[in-house]
Design a protein around this motif. Structure first.
Motif, PDB file in Angstrom:
ATOM      1  N   LEU A   6       0.889  -1.233   0.011  1.00  0.00           N
ATOM      2  CA  LEU A   6      -0.135   0.062   0.118  1.00  0.00           C
ATOM      3  C   LEU A   6       0.788   0.909   0.150  1.00  0.00           C
ATOM      4  O   LEU A   6       1.984   1.233   0.699  1.00  0.00           O
ATOM      5  CB  LEU A   6      -0.784   0.149   1.321  1.00  0.00           C
ATOM      6  N   GLU A 159      -7.436   2.634   0.995  1.00  0.00           N
ATOM      7  CA  GLU A 159      -6.750   2.244  -0.149  1.00  0.00           C
ATOM      8  C   GLU A 159      -6.747   0.590  -0.074  1.00  0.00           C
ATOM      9  O   GLU A 159      -6.945  -0.197  -1.184  1.00  0.00           O
ATOM     10  CB  GLU A 159      -5.283   2.451   0.201  1.00  0.00           C
ATOM     11  N   GLN A 162      -9.750  -0.586  -1.730  1.00  0.00           N
ATOM     12  CA  GLN A 162      -9.832  -0.613  -3.053  1.00  0.00           C
ATOM     13  C   GLN A 162      -9.022  -1.949  -3.759  1.00  0.00           C
ATOM     14  O   GLN A 162      -9.197  -2.382  -4.894  1.00  0.00           O
ATOM     15  CB  GLN A 162      -9.039   0.561  -3.690  1.00  0.00           C
ATOM     16  N   LYS A 163      -8.084  -2.529  -2.863  1.00  0.00           N
ATOM     17  CA  LYS A 163      -7.112  -3.421  -3.375  1.00  0.00           C
ATOM     18  C   LYS A 163      -7.468  -4.905  -2.960  1.00  0.00           C
ATOM     19  O   LYS A 163      -6.940  -5.883  -3.733  1.00  0.00           O
ATOM     20  CB  LYS A 163      -5.685  -3.024  -2.988  1.00  0.00           C
TER      21      LYS A 163
END
Length: 669
Positions: A6, A159, A162-163
C-alpha cells in the motif's frame, strides 16, 4: 496482500500497524471503527447535557491565552456567543490555539461540561464556518497506538478496500434467497458511512458473514467429535445416587437433571462432550464430582483441570474430602521439578485415580494411560484446542466443561457450538439471596464501621478494586493503596493483599490464610472473580463499580453468599453517569445471572458482548460492530441450510482453518 504494498506504508509504519494486530491489507479492511463522529447535524449549546459531544456553530468574540507562559498547565479561553447565549470554550495544554483562533464564526466539535448551569466546551476541534471541509458527515474513529493518527489510518483503510477482494462465503443461492446485500458494499459503508442507518445495516451484514463462518467451524468440530464410545462404564445409577448423598444436602432439580444427562451420555454409543452452564452457587462442582465418580468407580482415571493454582488447590482439597478411598494426584507449575517428575511417573504407572491441576496437566510428557473422564473448570479460560489436548491423553475420553459465566440462552448455542449444553438455573435451598446496595460517598465511613463490627462477630469481607499499581492521573485507587488506607483506617482488622502480579505460591498462601480465618479481610483485584469459595465471607465491597461489566460484577458478588449466613454486596461509584447507574441498578435488582447477562447484552449490543473474555479470540475483530441477536439466528439458519444442501463448502472449510487458528489442531484437517 502485504501492508507494504500500500502507498505511504513504509517499514516503520508497517510495524506500527502490526502493533495493532493489523498484518495485511485484508486485516486493514477488517479493522473496524470503534466509534463515529456524527457531524450531520448541529446543536444548540444551551440545550446540551453534561458530557454530551456536540457540533455547534458560534461567534468567537475574544480569545485569551495563558496568562503565565511558564505555568505547567497552559490554558486558552475563547469567549463566544451562540444565538445570544454566551459561553466559554477552554483548551488545556494547547497554547497554539491562541494564535490560530481569531474573532469570527467557527464550527466547534467537543464535549460539554455543565457546572452550576454554565455550559463550557472542553478541548474541541474547530474550523472556520465558511471553510467547512472536515467537520461534516459521519467520520470513523479507529483505535490507535504509537504515532499512528486517525488521518493515516483512514487513508490506509480506504486504499486497502480498493485493493483486496471481499467475497462472501455464503453460497450465492442462499444469499439470494435471504436477500443479503453485497458484503463488499457493507465493508465500504462501515468505513465510509453515508448514514447511521447504513452503519447498522453494514454491521449486520458483516456479522452474518462472521457467524456463518464460526458456526460452520463448530459444525465441523462437532461432526468430528461424535466418536464411537471406547470406554464402557460399569457404574450403576444406584451407586451414583449413594455417592451424591455424601454431600449432606439434597440436589436441586437442575443438579439431578445434569447428573442424569452425564450418566446417559456415559452409557450411550458416542463419547460425551458436554457443557454444564450454571450461575454462581448453583452447585456445578457437586455435579462434576458425580461424573468423576462414575469414571473411577468403573475402574478408569479422571482429570480435573482448573485455570489457576488457587482454584486447583481448592479443588484438590475437595477431591480429597469426597474421594477418601481413591488416590488423588496434583500437578501445577509452582511445584518443584522433582515433585513434577514423581507425579508424572505415578500417572504413567497407573498409581493415580484422579489428577487435579492447572495447565501443567496439558504438557506433552504427562501420560495418563487409563484417562476416561475430563473436567475443565471455568471453561472460558481454556480454548477448544486446550480441552482437546487434555481429552486426547485418554483415547476416547469423555469431556465435561463448566462455566459460571452466564451467557444469554439465546446465544449459548453459538458460543458453545461444539458442545451439548446443560443449564442449571436453580440454587441449593440453604443459600440466601445476596443483598446488594449502591453506597454513596457520604455513607462510606458508615460502611467501614459496619464491616469492622461484622469482623468482630467473626465474619469476613472482600475489598475489590480494578488496578494493581497507582495510576498517574490519580483517578483510580490501586489495590496496594487501598490496602494501606484500610489498614490504617481499621487497625484492629487483619488484612490480606492479593493481586495478579503475585506468584502463584504467594496467591495460594494468601487465599489459604483468608480461608483459615488467619486474616479477616482480603483486599484484591479481580483475581478472586471466579471459583474462590470461602463460606465465612459474607461481605463484598467493589470500588469504582461502574468500571466493571455487569457479568463481571455478578461474578464478584458470587464470592459471597456461599454459606448459610446472610451476605451483602456494596457497590461504590467513582463516576455517576446515567448508563453506570442503570447497570448498577440492574445488578441491585436481581441475582439471576442469566437475566443480568440478557441485560448486559441489551445495553452493550452483541458485538461488545462477544468482544469480552467469554468468546475467547473468536469474535474480537468484530467487537466494535453493533447488531441484534436476530442476525445470529439468521446466520445459524444459513449455516444449517448450507450444510444440508448440495453446496461446495471447501472454501468455507479453508477460511475456517485460516481464521480460527485454535481449531486447526482439533478437527479441521
Amino acid at each position: 496482500m502485504q501492508l507494504s504494498a500500500l502507498k505511504n506504508i513504509g517499514e516503520k509504519r508497517e510495524k506500527e500497524f502490526m502493533a495493532l494486530g493489523v498484518k495485511s491489507a485484508e486485516d486493514l479492511a477488517r479493522y473496524f471503527p470503534r466509534a463515529y463522529l456524527d457531524l450531520t447535524s448541529r446543536s444548540l449549546l444551551k440545550d446540551a447535557y453534561h458530557n454530551d459531544v456536540v457540533l455547534i456553530a458560534a461567534q468567537v468574540n475574544r480569545v485569551q491565552g495563558s496568562p503565565n507562559p511558564k505555568a505547567r498547565l497552559k490554558i486558552v479561553r475563547a469567549f463566544c456567543e451562540q444565538d445570544g447565549y454566551p459561553f466559554t470554550i477552554v483548551w488545556f495544554n494547547q497554547p497554539y490555539v491562541a494564535n490560530k483562533l481569531k474573532t469570527g464564526e467557527y464550527l466547534f466539535y467537543g464535549r460539554v461540561r455543565n457546572e452550576f448551569g454554565q455550559r463550557t466546551l472542553i478541548n474541541p476541534t474547530f474550523e472556520p464556518l465558511d471553510k467547512n471541509e472536515h467537520l461534516k458527515g459521519i467520520i470513523p474513529v479507529y483505535s490507535l497506538k504509537g504515532k499512528l493518527t486517525q488521518k493515516v489510518v483512514r487513508k490506509a483503510v480506504q486504499e486497502a478496500l480498493q485493493k483486496v477482494n471481499i467475497d462472501s462465503l455464503i453460497p450465492y443461492p442462499l444469499q439470494k434467497k435471504y436477500g443479503l446485500p453485497s458484503l463488499a458494499r457493507a465493508y465500504y459503508e462501515i468505513h465510509s458511512p453515508s448514514s447511521s442507518y447504513n452503519i447498522d445495516k453494514a454491521a449486520e451484514r458483516i456479522a452474518i458473514e462472521e457467524y456463518f463462518l464460526l458456526i460452520s467451524a463448530f459444525k465441523m468440530i462437532k461432526g468430528g467429535k461424535e466418536d464411537a464410545r471406547l470406554k464402557k462404564y460399569s457404574v450403576t445409577a444406584r451407586e451414583v445416587k449413594a455417592f451424591s448423598e455424601r454431600f449432606g444436602f439434597e440436589f436441586t432439580d437442575g443438579q439431578k437433571r445434569a447428573v442424569n444427562e452425564i450418566y446417559e451420555n456415559l452409557h450411550s454409543p458416542t463419547k460425551m462432550n458436554r457443557l454444564i452452564q450454571g450461575d454462581v452457587g448453583s452447585g456445578k462442582t457437586a455435579v462434576a464430582l458425580c461424573g468423576i465418580f462414575m469414571a473411577v468407580k468403573s475402574g478408569y482415571t479422571a482429570a480435573y483441570l482448573s485455570p489457576t493454582e488457587v482454584l486447583a488447590e481448592q479443588n484438590y482439597r475437595i477431591l480429597q474430602k469426597y474421594f477418601p478411598d481413591y488416590r488423588i494426584g496434583y500437578l501445577a507449575g509452582a511445584m518443584s521439578a522433582k515433585e513434577k517428575r514423581l507425579m508424572k511417573e505415578a500417572l504413567k504407572a497407573g498409581e493415580v485415580d484422579i489428577l487435579c491441576g492447572t495447565h501443567a496437566i496439558l504438557q506433552g510428557d504427562v501420560e495418563i494411560p487409563s484417562l476416561a473422564f475430563v473436567v475443565c473448570d471455568e471453561q472460558h479460560r481454556f480454548g477448544v484446542a486446550q480441552r482437546n489436548a487434555l481429552s486426547e491423553k485418554g483415547e476416547g475420553a469423555d469431556v465435561l466443561v463448566m462455566s459460571a459465566t452466564p451467557i444469554p440462552r439465546t446465544l449459548s448455542l453459538i458460543v458453545y457450538g461444539d458442545l451439548d449444553i446443560t443449564t442449571i438455573t436453580d440454587k441449593p435451598k440453604a443459600r440466601q439471596e445476596i443483598s446488594t446496595s449502591i453506597i454513596p460517598e457520604s455513607r462510606y465511613e458508615d460502611m467501614l464501621d459496619y464491616v469492622e463490627r461484622e469482623v468482630r462477630s467473626g465474619k469476613q469481607a472482600y475489598f475489590v478494586c480494578s488496578k494493581i499499581e497507582d495510576d498517574e492521573e490519580g483517578e483510580l485507587m490501586s489495590v496496594k493503596e487501598l490496602y494501606d488506607e484500610l489498614s490504617g483506617r481499621l487497625p484492629t482488622v487483619r488484612f490480606g493483599l492479593l493481586h495478579g502480579k503475585m506468584k502463584e505460591k504467594e496467591k495460594a498462601e494468601v487465599m489459604a490464610a483468608f480461608k483459615n480465618r488467619e486474616t479477616d479481610c482480603l483486599v484484591s483485584t479481580t483475581v478472586i472473580e471466579v471459583g474462590v469459595d470461602v463460606p465465612n465471607a459474607t461481605i463484598m465491597i467493589i470500588y469504582n463499580a461502574e468500571r466493571f461489566g455487569l457479568s463481571q460484577l455478578h461474578q464478584l458478588r458470587g464470592r459471597v453468599g456461599r454459606g448459610s449466613e446472610k451476605s451483602y454486596c456494596f457497590l461504590l461509584m467513582g463516576a455517576e453517569t446515567e448508563s453506570a447507574k442503570e447497570r448498577l441498578l440492574t445488578l441491585k435488582g436481581t441475582t439471576d445471572g442469566f437475566k443480568i447477562a440478557e441485560k448486559d447484552l441489551e445495553m452493550r449490543g452483541s458485538g461488545d458482548f462477544f468482544g469480552t473474555r467469554q468468546s475467547g479470540k473468536m469474535l474480537t475483530d468484530i467487537k466494535n460492530l453493533r447488531y441484534s441477536t436476530e442476525v445470529i439466528f439468521l446466520a445459524k439458519r444459513l449455516t444449517d441450510e448450507a450444510f444440508e444442501g448440495q453446496f461446495d463448502l471447501d472454501e468455507v472449510r479453508d477460511a475456517a482453518i485460516r481464521k480460527y487458528d485454535a481449531l486447526k489442531d482439533v478437527v479441521l484437517n
